[in-house]
Design an enzyme around this catalytic site. Structure first.
Site, PDB file in Angstrom:
ATOM      1  N   CYS A 239      25.954  42.015   3.310  1.00 14.88           N
ATOM      2  CA  CYS A 239      26.504  42.940   2.570  1.00 14.88           C
ATOM      3  C   CYS A 239      27.802  42.419   2.084  1.00 14.88           C
ATOM      4  O   CYS A 239      28.846  42.355   2.599  1.00 14.88           O
ATOM      5  CB  CYS A 239      26.723  44.246   3.095  1.00 14.88           C
ATOM      6  SG  CYS A 239      27.569  45.441   1.892  1.00 14.88           S
TER       7      CYS A 239
ATOM      8  N   CYS B 114      30.448  44.751   1.325  1.00 18.70           N
ATOM      9  CA  CYS B 114      31.104  45.216   2.382  1.00 18.70           C
ATOM     10  C   CYS B 114      32.102  44.289   2.974  1.00 18.70           C
ATOM     11  O   CYS B 114      33.358  44.282   3.499  1.00 18.70           O
ATOM     12  CB  CYS B 114      30.258  45.519   3.670  1.00 18.70           C
ATOM     13  SG  CYS B 114      28.849  46.357   3.188  1.00 18.70           S
ATOM     14  N   ASP B 115      31.696  42.944   3.162  1.00 14.17           N
ATOM     15  CA  ASP B 115      32.285  41.820   3.860  1.00 14.17           C
ATOM     16  C   ASP B 115      33.018  40.790   3.014  1.00 14.17           C
ATOM     17  O   ASP B 115      33.730  39.830   3.432  1.00 14.17           O
ATOM     18  CB  ASP B 115      31.309  41.481   4.927  1.00 14.17           C
ATOM     19  CG  ASP B 115      30.843  42.429   5.843  1.00 14.17           C
ATOM     20  OD1 ASP B 115      31.841  43.294   6.086  1.00 14.17           O
ATOM     21  OD2 ASP B 115      29.754  42.171   6.320  1.00 14.17           O
TER      22      ASP B 115
HETATM   23  C1  LIG Z   1      25.905  44.278   9.371  1.00 16.45           C
HETATM   24  C2  LIG Z   1      26.027  45.573   8.455  1.00 16.45           C
HETATM   25  C3  LIG Z   1      27.130  45.642   8.060  1.00 16.45           C
HETATM   26  C4  LIG Z   1      27.505  46.622   6.949  1.00 16.45           C
HETATM   27  N1  LIG Z   1      28.861  46.936   6.422  1.00 16.45           N
HETATM   28  C5  LIG Z   1      29.114  47.883   5.653  1.00 16.45           C
HETATM   29  C6  LIG Z   1      30.372  48.416   5.343  1.00 16.45           C
HETATM   30  O1  LIG Z   1      31.382  47.578   5.613  1.00 16.45           O
HETATM   31  N2  LIG Z   1      30.651  49.284   4.388  1.00 16.45           N
HETATM   32  C7  LIG Z   1      29.667  49.863   3.851  1.00 16.45           C
HETATM   33  O2  LIG Z   1      29.937  50.901   3.131  1.00 16.45           O
HETATM   34  N3  LIG Z   1      28.406  49.612   4.234  1.00 16.45           N
HETATM   35  C8  LIG Z   1      28.188  48.754   5.160  1.00 16.45           C
HETATM   36  N4  LIG Z   1      26.697  48.462   5.549  1.00 16.45           N
HETATM   37  C9  LIG Z   1      25.771  49.334   4.815  1.00 16.45           C
HETATM   38  C10 LIG Z   1      25.661  50.642   5.460  1.00 16.45           C
HETATM   39  O3  LIG Z   1      25.468  50.389   6.992  1.00 16.45           O
HETATM   40  C11 LIG Z   1      24.257  51.292   5.172  1.00 16.45           C
HETATM   41  O4  LIG Z   1      24.617  51.568   3.797  1.00 16.45           O
HETATM   42  C12 LIG Z   1      24.382  52.863   5.756  1.00 16.45           C
HETATM   43  O5  LIG Z   1      24.237  52.880   7.129  1.00 16.45           O
HETATM   44  C13 LIG Z   1      23.322  53.401   5.275  1.00 16.45           C
HETATM   45  O6  LIG Z   1      23.147  54.652   5.852  1.00 16.45           O
HETATM   46  P1  LIG Z   1      21.985  55.599   6.247  1.00 16.45           P
HETATM   47  O7  LIG Z   1      22.162  57.043   7.097  1.00 16.45           O
HETATM   48  O8  LIG Z   1      21.221  55.828   5.218  1.00 16.45           O
HETATM   49  O9  LIG Z   1      20.638  54.690   7.188  1.00 16.45           O
HETATM   50  P2  LIG Z   1      21.175  53.977   8.396  1.00 16.45           P
HETATM   51  O10 LIG Z   1      22.493  53.749   8.696  1.00 16.45           O
HETATM   52  O11 LIG Z   1      20.187  52.764   8.225  1.00 16.45           O
HETATM   53  O12 LIG Z   1      20.529  54.865   9.483  1.00 16.45           O
HETATM   54  C14 LIG Z   1      19.370  55.289   9.713  1.00 16.45           C
HETATM   55  C15 LIG Z   1      18.992  55.593  11.113  1.00 16.45           C
HETATM   56  O13 LIG Z   1      17.780  56.259  11.322  1.00 16.45           O
HETATM   57  C16 LIG Z   1      16.916  55.866  12.419  1.00 16.45           C
HETATM   58  N5  LIG Z   1      15.689  55.977  12.448  1.00 16.45           N
HETATM   59  C17 LIG Z   1      14.546  55.536  11.461  1.00 16.45           C
HETATM   60  N6  LIG Z   1      13.377  56.027  11.682  1.00 16.45           N
HETATM   61  C18 LIG Z   1      13.632  56.839  12.620  1.00 16.45           C
HETATM   62  C19 LIG Z   1      12.627  57.767  13.457  1.00 16.45           C
HETATM   63  N7  LIG Z   1      11.307  57.671  13.174  1.00 16.45           N
HETATM   64  N8  LIG Z   1      13.288  58.501  14.172  1.00 16.45           N
HETATM   65  C20 LIG Z   1      14.589  58.382  14.532  1.00 16.45           C
HETATM   66  N9  LIG Z   1      15.561  57.713  13.928  1.00 16.45           N
HETATM   67  C21 LIG Z   1      15.098  57.135  13.098  1.00 16.45           C
HETATM   68  C22 LIG Z   1      17.237  54.253  12.163  1.00 16.45           C
HETATM   69  O14 LIG Z   1      17.180  53.668  13.348  1.00 16.45           O
HETATM   70  C23 LIG Z   1      18.759  54.358  11.984  1.00 16.45           C
HETATM   71  O15 LIG Z   1      19.623  54.419  13.284  1.00 16.45           O
HETATM   72  C24 LIG Z   1      26.354  47.479   6.454  1.00 16.45           C
HETATM   73  C25 LIG Z   1      25.161  47.370   6.941  1.00 16.45           C
HETATM   74  C26 LIG Z   1      24.955  46.241   7.822  1.00 16.45           C
HETATM   75  C27 LIG Z   1      23.597  45.961   8.129  1.00 16.45           C
END
Ligand SMILES: Cc1cc2nc3c(=O)[nH]c(=O)nc-3n(C[C@H](O)[C@H](O)[C@H](O)COP(=O)(O)OP(=O)(O)OC[C@H]3O[C@@H](n4cnc5c(N)ncnc54)[C@H](O)[C@@H]3O)c2cc1C
Length: 333
Positions: A141, A144-145
């Site tokens: 990202c 982000c970084d």
């Molecule tokens: C390495 C990295 C660094 C990042 N740094 C930043 C940053 O500095 N700032 C920023 O704003 N964004 C950052 N991002 C992006 C940010 O992490 C995502 O945009 C955000 O986490 C999305 O949130 P979400 O709740 O939609 O999904 P996610 O954070 O992906 O969470 C979804 C969760 O649901 C779980 N899940 C899926 N299916 C199931 C199931 N069947 N049963 C139970 N659980 C399930 C998944 O395993 C996961 O734990 C980064 C991403 C990465 C990969």
């Protein structure tokens, strides 16, 4: 066929525990909807559990470590009574008014509403060193970084629009950005390709794949292989941005509701309403573009408010149907 009424029907079950799921949990818990969060058996906390500093989530002037931010979100949701279970949803039955959710343990839960907050998985290269150095020079990202790579020499892997977008964005910080691509032409749209090629900080390395990410606690070098002649080389960089796509986690329910051409969950306008009544989506699973913690959290809030409205409307409908049938009964007697 007879339908058994389940013993207990919950108001809302949230699948996923990233910023979207936990924000939806805070809001629905404070609205007295007693949410259950299926946080995942090994992945609770979502993508930010895999990173170090998060500097762009409002409210933390000094930044915050990703896992700390997520543990705080979990604690906040628990404080208002959210029932957070470290279990996976393994099967969803979403078509009927009462939704059925099967858990990894084999148990079945029922609810009137479901929020799908399962996120989106960034594709990985799958090469040695990539995982170990994630958050220590390897990133998925640029927004982000990118800021951490001021005046440094870095590389982006990928040849599509998002790789070009990441590379162009990174030129604001880095002194040089290599774009490493497996072919000799880009998949990106002409306009993005032209912009990247015109940027003097960007240099393309064609027909090449990354074979290894090297570094002692921090990225310092990439191993490369030329796919035309098979020759091996190295490239000294302090950062590697992997931009080869992402896969919305929709496998569990993709056959039950509408998806967009990007593979994300289709929602109606700016709401979180999906093509199925009582089923809502939040976070990266519906977002082909922004994919930030704060946008995911905002979208979790939208889903919670939509669920509140949906359940209130459903309760009103039930009450007026009961009144109508009582009136009919009274008139008949
Ligand atoms: C390495 C990295 C660094 C990042 N740094 C930043 C940053 O500095 N700032 C920023 O704003 N964004 C950052 N991002 C992006 C940010 O992490 C995502 O945009 C955000 O986490 C999305 O949130 P979400 O709740 O939609 O999904 P996610 O954070 O992906 O969470 C979804 C969760 O649901 C779980 N899940 C899926 N299916 C199931 C199931 N069947 N049963 C139970 N659980 C399930 C998944 O395993 C996961 O734990 C980064 C991403 C990465 C990969």
């Amino acid at each position: 066929m007879t339908h058994q009424t389940p013993d207990q029907v919950h108001d809302v079950i949230i699948v996923g525990s990233g910023p979207a799921g936990y924000t939806a949990a805070v809001y629905t818990a404070r609205a007295n909807l007693s949410p259950i969060v299926l946080a995942g058996s090994v992945t609770a906390g979502g993508e930010l559990m895999n990173t170090t500093d998060v500097e762009n989530f409002p409210g933390f002037p000094e930044g915050v470590m990703g896992p700390d931010l997520m543990m705080n979100m979990e604690a906040q949701a628990r404080r208002f009574g959210a029932d957070i279970r470290h279990e996976d949803a393994t099967q969803l039955q979403l078509n009927n008014p009462i939704k059925e959710i099967t858990l990894g343990s084999g148990a079945t839960l029922h609810s009137r509403a479901v929020i799908l907050a399962t996120g989106s998985a960034y594709r990985e290269l799958g090469v040695p060193g990539e995982k170990q150095l994630s958050g220590h020079g390897v990133s998925w990202c640029a927004t982000c970084d990118g800021f951490f790579f001021r005046d440094q020499v870095i590389a982006v892997v990928g040849g599509g629009d998002s790789a070009m977008e990441e590379a162009l964005f990174l030129t604001k910080f880095a002194s040089k950005v290599y774009v490493i691509h497996r072919r000799d032409t880009l998949r990106a749209s002409q306009i993005m390709a032209d912009r990247a090629k015109a940027n003097e900080k960007i240099e393309f390395i064609w027909d090449t794949e990354v074979t290894e990410v090297r570094g002692d606690g921090k990225v310092s070098q990439l191993g490369l292989r030329n796919l035309v002649d098979g020759s091996e080389s190295t490239l000294d960089v302090t950062g590697l941005f992997v931009a080869i796509g992402h896969d919305p986690r929709v496998q569990l329910f993709s056959d039950q509701l509408d998806l967009t051409p990007d593979g994300t969950v289709q929602v109606i306008g700016r709401t979180s309403r999906t093509s199925l009544p009582g089923v809502f989506a939040a976070g990266d699973v519906l977002d082909p573009h922004y994919r930030q913690a704060i946008t995911a959290a905002g979208s979790g809030c939208v889903a919670a408010l939509d669920v509140e409205e949906y359940l209130a409307d459903a309760a009103d409908t039930d009450a007026s149907e009961t009144r109508e049938s009582q009136n009919l009964h009274a008139a008949a007697t």
